[in-house]
Design an enzyme around this catalytic site. Structure first.
Site, PDB file in Angstrom:
ATOM      1  N   ASP A  35      80.122  65.387  17.886  1.00 54.34           N
ATOM      2  CA  ASP A  35      80.055  64.022  18.793  1.00 54.34           C
ATOM      3  C   ASP A  35      78.354  63.446  18.666  1.00 54.34           C
ATOM      4  O   ASP A  35      77.908  64.379  17.797  1.00 54.34           O
ATOM      5  CB  ASP A  35      80.080  64.802  20.094  1.00 54.34           C
ATOM      6  N   LYS A  57      81.962  59.875  21.280  1.00 55.22           N
ATOM      7  CA  LYS A  57      82.497  58.809  22.181  1.00 55.22           C
ATOM      8  C   LYS A  57      81.859  58.808  23.661  1.00 55.22           C
ATOM      9  O   LYS A  57      81.877  58.770  24.773  1.00 55.22           O
ATOM     10  CB  LYS A  57      83.713  59.490  23.011  1.00 55.22           C
ATOM     11  N   MET A 169      76.635  62.943  34.585  1.00 57.82           N
ATOM     12  CA  MET A 169      77.497  60.872  33.752  1.00 57.82           C
ATOM     13  C   MET A 169      77.091  60.293  35.115  1.00 57.82           C
ATOM     14  O   MET A 169      77.467  59.689  35.648  1.00 57.82           O
ATOM     15  CB  MET A 169      78.430  61.152  33.514  1.00 57.82           C
TER      16      MET A 169
HETATM   17  N1  SAH Z   1      79.596  68.661  27.491  1.00 55.55           N
HETATM   18  C1  SAH Z   1      78.123  68.940  28.003  1.00 55.55           C
HETATM   19  C2  SAH Z   1      78.858  67.656  28.786  1.00 55.55           C
HETATM   20  C3  SAH Z   1      79.277  65.983  28.341  1.00 55.55           C
HETATM   21  S1  SAH Z   1      79.271  65.162  29.608  1.00 55.55           S
HETATM   22  C4  SAH Z   1      77.457  69.943  28.693  1.00 55.55           C
HETATM   23  O1  SAH Z   1      78.239  70.867  28.816  1.00 55.55           O
HETATM   24  O2  SAH Z   1      76.165  69.535  28.907  1.00 55.55           O
HETATM   25  C5  SAH Z   1      78.387  63.988  29.088  1.00 55.55           C
HETATM   26  C6  SAH Z   1      77.116  63.728  29.804  1.00 55.55           C
HETATM   27  O3  SAH Z   1      76.295  65.800  30.138  1.00 55.55           O
HETATM   28  C7  SAH Z   1      76.092  63.276  30.729  1.00 55.55           C
HETATM   29  O4  SAH Z   1      76.816  62.136  30.611  1.00 55.55           O
HETATM   30  C8  SAH Z   1      75.028  63.780  30.851  1.00 55.55           C
HETATM   31  O5  SAH Z   1      75.477  63.786  32.583  1.00 55.55           O
HETATM   32  C9  SAH Z   1      74.998  65.008  29.928  1.00 55.55           C
HETATM   33  N2  SAH Z   1      74.206  65.586  29.024  1.00 55.55           N
HETATM   34  C10 SAH Z   1      74.502  65.688  28.254  1.00 55.55           C
HETATM   35  N3  SAH Z   1      73.390  66.386  27.096  1.00 55.55           N
HETATM   36  C11 SAH Z   1      72.206  66.304  28.184  1.00 55.55           C
HETATM   37  C12 SAH Z   1      70.740  66.377  27.299  1.00 55.55           C
HETATM   38  N4  SAH Z   1      70.836  66.507  26.647  1.00 55.55           N
HETATM   39  N5  SAH Z   1      70.277  66.003  28.720  1.00 55.55           N
HETATM   40  C13 SAH Z   1      70.456  65.718  30.168  1.00 55.55           C
HETATM   41  N6  SAH Z   1      72.020  65.630  30.726  1.00 55.55           N
HETATM   42  C14 SAH Z   1      72.758  65.794  29.372  1.00 55.55           C
END
Ligand code: SAH
Length: 253
Positions: A35, A57, A169
């Site tokens: 990703d 994505k 998100m």
């Molecule tokens: N599977 C991921 C989430 C994927 S959805 C998890 O468990 O963290 C994508 C969302 O995750 C982003 O829009 C944001 O809200 C959050 N996110 C992912 N990485 C991030 C980061 N390094 N800092 C802050 N928010 C993050």
């Protein structure tokens, strides 16, 4: 001979937050489907000579359709390869890991899911707050603020629980979210915090109140990927964060 797929959570960014299982899987990988939220620091653990395919994505950007990713994963495993499907955070938290497992099951391909630290937990730590604090709440709600997925969210019901809301998100739709939460009866002065790029070099936090959240995010240009934490637990964030040791104080290497 059928290969093997590891569905690996890469955590929020800092490679030191990878699990040992994740590092071992990366060291075995022949193909890595990655990703675009996953940083270079994590990819240094990939075996030399392995093929790395970026299948990002990210919201709003051009993306690789989910079906294509799943087909690629199945095809490589059928060729006998060890495949790592590397996802930001945890594979099963808003990560579409469920769909990928179904595709692997349907194709009869053996696989293992490896947890990663999800962004919500890393964000709470960055803010210096527990998501559950015995004196304040008996749980926390992880919820998406994304328009399509969150379209049916009953914000009134969530607010009525009194539990802190940890929103993934949410930044792109923060005005609508703020309005929905106020409309649902949440106090305008409810503490609200945001953390973007948590555990990365460009990590940023802000702490404000619900009725000023969208304005503050815009003014500070705090952008995706970010986590929003809205609830009493966020009240101590500003003070606690100031008291945290600097990120630079982390162990080198
Ligand atoms: N599977 C991921 C989430 C994927 S959805 C998890 O468990 O963290 C994508 C969302 O995750 C982003 O829009 C944001 O809200 C959050 N996110 C992912 N990485 C991030 C980061 N390094 N800092 C802050 N928010 C993050």
């Amino acid at each position: 001979m059928t290969g093997f797929v590891y569905l690996v959570g890469a955590g929020p960014g800092d490679p030191e937050l990878l699990t040992l299982k994740a590092v071992k899987a990366l060291a075995r990988a022949e193909v890595v489907l990655c990703d675009d939220l996953v940083g270079e620091g994590v990819l240094v653990h990939v075996r030399a000579g392995a093929r790395i395919v970026r299948v990002g994505k990210r919201g709003g950007c051009r993306s690789t359709p989910q079906e294509f990713i799943q087909r690629l994963m199945v095809r490589e495993a059928r060729r006998g390869r060890v495949v790592v499907r590397l996802k930001g955070g945890d594979p099963f938290v808003f990560g579409r890991g469920g769909e990928e497992c179904e595709a692997l099951r349907a194709a009869g391909i053996p696989f293992e899911v490896v947890n990663g630290i999800t962004a919500a937990l890393a964000a709470a730590t960055a803010l210096g707050i527990p998501l559950t604090h015995r004196a304040l709440c008996h749980g926390a709600i992880l919820v998406t603020g994304h328009e399509r997925e969150g379209g049916k969210t009953d914000w009134r019901a969530l607010v009525a629980t009194g539990l802190p809301l940890v929103i993934y998100m949410g930044v792109a739709r923060c005005e609508a979210l703020q309005a929905a939460l106020l409309e649902a009866g949440m106090a305008p002065a409810m503490p609200a915090a945001a953390v973007s790029n948590v555990t990365r070099a460009d990590e940023r936090c802000l702490v404000t109140r619900l009725d000023r959240l969208a304005g503050s995010l815009r003014r500070e240009a705090l952008a995706s990927p970010a986590i929003l934490v809205i609830g009493e637990v966020a009240r101590s964030a500003a003070g606690n964060r100031a008291a945290l040791p600097l990120r630079a104080a982390r162990l080198p290497g």
